[in-house]
Design an enzyme around this catalytic site. Structure first.
Site, PDB file in Angstrom:
ATOM      1  N   ASP A 455       0.861  -1.182   0.000  1.00 12.27           N
ATOM      2  CA  ASP A 455       0.000   0.000   0.000  1.00 12.27           C
ATOM      3  C   ASP A 455       0.898   1.232   0.000  1.00 12.27           C
ATOM      4  OD1 ASP A 455      -1.734   2.098   0.565  1.00 12.27           O
ATOM      5  OD2 ASP A 455      -2.928   0.949   1.999  1.00 12.27           O
ATOM      6  N   HIS A 456       0.843   1.998  -1.077  1.00  7.63           N
ATOM      7  CA  HIS A 456       1.753   3.136  -1.217  1.00  7.63           C
ATOM      8  C   HIS A 456       1.438   4.250  -0.222  1.00  7.63           C
ATOM      9  CE1 HIS A 456       5.042   4.906  -3.267  1.00  7.63           C
ATOM     10  NE2 HIS A 456       4.857   4.266  -4.410  1.00  7.63           N
TER      11      HIS A 456
END
Length: 485
Positions: A455-456
């Site tokens: 998850d950036h």
């Protein structure tokens, strides 16, 4: 004198609101013991055997195999105090049971007026998941909508009353929040449906049928707002015309021999979770090839020393927990309501397991505190439970990071979808002999491809790359794990 008590589908935990009857374990007339499993049900997360907290003779069963029941719906009635069918009280005439093949013997709910509840010898007194028998059950007001002689199928009123579609007063006979959410996402007006469940309860199948027939809020709102005296007359024509127009199959679904598989149970939950993950999480993937020759040799040496066998998955799990200790950003979740990243202190390691019922992700609790031997034993236990269909909801929830060994399917790489609400997943491809430059010379080595989907929002590429590089270094040089002990 025997007392007939009604046993209802209990709360199975984890917010589950409905279950499908898979297999009855008892028949009408059978004598059951206290806490004996009486029915096998499939929830959205696991297959569960439901024990009955009463001992006596089964007088009625509600629902056939394959029927989906909401939590709180009757499952069966038991004549408490009866040791054989001849001891049961005489049946009293009344409405038929939910199971058309069975007529109940006037069930009387525990805790109802005039009932003191079962004695200590007739019930376990155990507080099981969501229910117990130590005290009478509190009475709850039940919604009993007016029954209709029409078939139980979605029905569209020809013209809703003036104002919003959902502006009518009175409760909607829906128990499951999942059904409400499904209706909300597809714009289905629940007040326009006639439920096919017990007492007019609206089930998921009713909403799905309405979706297939195109019964959505925009269609209802588009209908003219007529005075009350004109509403009954066009009802039949409008109710039939809308579904016919909206149910025309597309060229793809109209193919001869097409098979429709309902997204229910485990498969339905997986579909919902993956769709939510793809919709909410801005994910990215990085990958690297690693020389796993030393890791394979280390595993062989450990198993040759005697004692319980250690699986390759356990070694990879041990590497994951060591890497998460160095990069805790990836053992976290995102709380968008509070706009916060929540870093979690414990590593509850999920791992993808393929079963006959579909993909499941059992969770190893406190994986960071386990040895490779302990991880191996827990992976084996959960895998066997998954194949047998006996995983509990607790076994399938609460994960903080997932390990996906898709190499068992004979593939080298993948970009997996993150298991919402986690923040990352490590993928491991197959380990195969490949040409590799080792100590300055070309050699044949055991090579594996590792991929990390993350998850950036929780970290940037530098953190993700550092995590993956550490995992690859441990795969190539397992002795690096000694630094974390």
């Amino acid at each position: 004198m025997a007392q007939v008590l009604e046993f209802k589908l209990p709360d199975l935990g984890e917010g589950l609101t409905e279950a499908e009857i898979v297999r009855w374990l008892v028949s009408v007339g059978d004598v059951v013991a206290i806490d004996q499993p009486v029915v096998e049900v499939e929830t959205a997360k696991a297959m569960v055997e439901v024990p009955c907290p009463y001992g006596g003779v089964v007088t009625a069963r509600y629902g056939e195999e394959g029927t989906e029941l909401p939590v709180g719906a009757p499952l069966l009635t038991v004549a408490v105090g009866a040791s054989e069918p001849g001891d049961m009280p005489a049946p009293v005439a009344g409405p038929p049971a939910a199971d058309p093949a069975v007529q109940p013997a006037a069930p009387k709910a525990a805790g109802s007026a005039g009932s003191t509840g079962p004695s200590s010898g007739d019930a376990s007194g155990n507080v099981l998941v969501g229910y117990g028998t130590g005290a009478p059950v509190a009475r709850r007001r039940r919604v009993r909508p007016v029954r209709s002689s029409a078939p139980a199928a979605p029905r569209i009123p020809s013209a809703p009353a003036a104002g919003p579609v959902n502006g009518a007063s009175g409760p909607v006979p829906v128990v499951s929040p999942l059904v409400r959410r499904l209706a909300r996402e597809h714009g289905v007006d629940l007040r326009a449906l006639t439920g096919s469940g017990r007492d007019g309860l609206i089930l998921r199948s009713d909403v799905e049928q309405a979706i297939r027939h195109g019964v959505t809020q925009p269609q209802l709102q588009a209908q003219p707002q007529l005075p009350p005296r004109f509403r009954a007359q066009p009802q039949a024509s409008t109710a039939t015309a809308a579904p016919v127009a909206a149910s025309r199959p597309s060229p793809v679904t109209a193919q001869d021999g097409a098979v429709r598989v309902p997204l229910r149970g485990v498969r339905g939950v997986v579909a919902d979770k993956l769709s939510r993950s793809r919709h909410e999480i801005p994910d990215a993937t990085c990958w690297v090839d690693a020389d796993a020759t030393e890791l394979m040799a280390a595993r062989t040496a450990m198993n040759a020393a005697g004692g319980p066998k250690i699986s390759l998955l356990a070694l990879l799990g041990r590497i994951c927990t060591a890497a998460l200790a160095r990069h805790p950003e990836l053992n976290s979740t995102v709380d968008m309501a509070a706009r916060e990243i929540v870093r979690l202190p414990a590593v509850h390691l999920g791992f993808a397991a393929q079963t006959d019922r579909g993909l499941v992700v059992p969770v190893v609790r406190d994986a960071h505190a386990r040895s490779a031997e302990s991880l191996s034993a827990e992976f084996a236990r959960l895998t066997e439970a998954g194949r047998a269909g006996t995983l509990t909801p607790a076994d399938l929830t609460g994960g903080t990071f997932t390990l996906n060994n898709y190499g068992v399917f004979g593939v080298d790489g993948s970009t997996p979808i993150i298991n919402h609400p986690e923040a990352a997943m490590l993928g491991v491809g197959r380990i195969v002999p490949k040409p590799w430059v080792y100590q300055g010379e070309l050699a044949v080595r055991q090579v594996v491809q590792l991929s990390l989907t993350f998850d950036h929002r929780v970290c940037d590429g530098g953190t993700a790359g550092g995590f993956l590089r550490y995992v690859a270094d441990c795969v190539e040089q397992p002795a690096m794990l000694l630094r974390t002990l």
